[in-house]
Every structure is written in C-alpha cells, then in structure tokens.
Design a protein around this motif. Structure first.
Motif, mmCIF file in Angstrom:
data_model
loop_
_atom_site.group_PDB
_atom_site.id
_atom_site.type_symbol
_atom_site.label_atom_id
_atom_site.label_comp_id
_atom_site.label_asym_id
_atom_site.label_seq_id
_atom_site.Cartn_x
_atom_site.Cartn_y
_atom_site.Cartn_z
ATOM 1 N N GLN A 108 -4.542 -12.601 -2.589
ATOM 2 C CA GLN A 108 -3.987 -11.934 -1.551
ATOM 3 C C GLN A 108 -5.058 -10.674 -0.932
ATOM 4 O OE1 GLN A 108 -0.962 -9.775 -3.838
ATOM 5 N NE2 GLN A 108 0.379 -11.451 -3.276
ATOM 6 N N SER A 109 -5.992 -10.475 -1.918
ATOM 7 C CA SER A 109 -7.283 -9.719 -1.511
ATOM 8 C C SER A 109 -7.913 -9.917 -0.429
ATOM 9 C CB SER A 109 -7.961 -8.853 -2.621
ATOM 10 O OG SER A 109 -8.387 -9.870 -3.560
ATOM 11 N N ASN A 134 -6.384 -10.469 3.003
ATOM 12 C CA ASN A 134 -6.174 -9.164 3.475
ATOM 13 C C ASN A 134 -7.454 -8.681 3.921
ATOM 14 O OD1 ASN A 134 -3.273 -9.168 3.218
ATOM 15 N ND2 ASN A 134 -3.537 -7.823 0.821
#
Length: 104
Positions: A99-100, A103
């Motif tokens: 997810q990081s 993003n």
C-alpha cells in the motif's frame, strides 16, 4: 613472619566479611518480589522489533504489524493467542508495504 594471633585475626576478619556478604545476598533475595522469584525462564513470544510507529492508513505498527489494540492487550494474551496473532502479521506487513509503495 606473621604470628599465630595475626593469622587468627586475619581469618576472623575474612570470615566476618564472608558472613556479611552472605547476609547481604539473603537480604537482597528476601526483598525481591515473589513474582520475580517464581517467573518462568522462558520469555513470552513477541514480534516487537523496537520500531514502534503506528501507520495512519492501517493503524498497525510499521515494525511488527500489530494493531494498537493487539499491542495493548499483548500482556494479557495467552501464548496460544499470541501465536495466532503473530501468524497474521507477515501478511499484514506485506500488505502495508504494498500500500505504501502504491501511494508513493
């Protein structure tokens, strides 16, 4: 050459020192809390990596992957509960990393 009275005096002093040391050790043991004396030698399982940063998006620790609630309840969990939680952490951390990266 020391006289017999000097040798005897030195031995008495050594014995007195030794007795004081033994008494100090016993006193220290008696002052320890009972919980320390009866503690198991095995440490409870913990995934903690000493990198305690809670991620805003997931709410889990970036170091170990546990949630705030899991961290706060950890001390009261049984070993079975801890291991069950730890089994989920690797997937949770990988998801958080993915997810990081998305993003970024």
């Amino acid at each position: 050459m020391p006289t017999s009275s000097c040798v005897a005096s030195t031995r008495r002093q050594d014995d007195e020192r030794s007795n004081r040391t033994v008494k100090q050790i016993y006193a220290a043991i008696l002052l320890l809390p009972w919980s320390l004396l009866t503690m198991s030698s095995s440490k409870p399982s913990s995934p903690c990596t000493k990198v305690c940063v809670l991620a805003g998006a997931t709410g889990s620790c970036r170091g170990c992957g546990r949630t705030r609630q899991e961290i706060s309840m950890w001390g009261g969990m049984s070993e079975v509960e801890r291991r069950r939680t730890m089994a989920k952490l690797e997937d949770r951390l990988l998801t958080s990393i993915r997810q990081s990266e998305i993003n970024s």
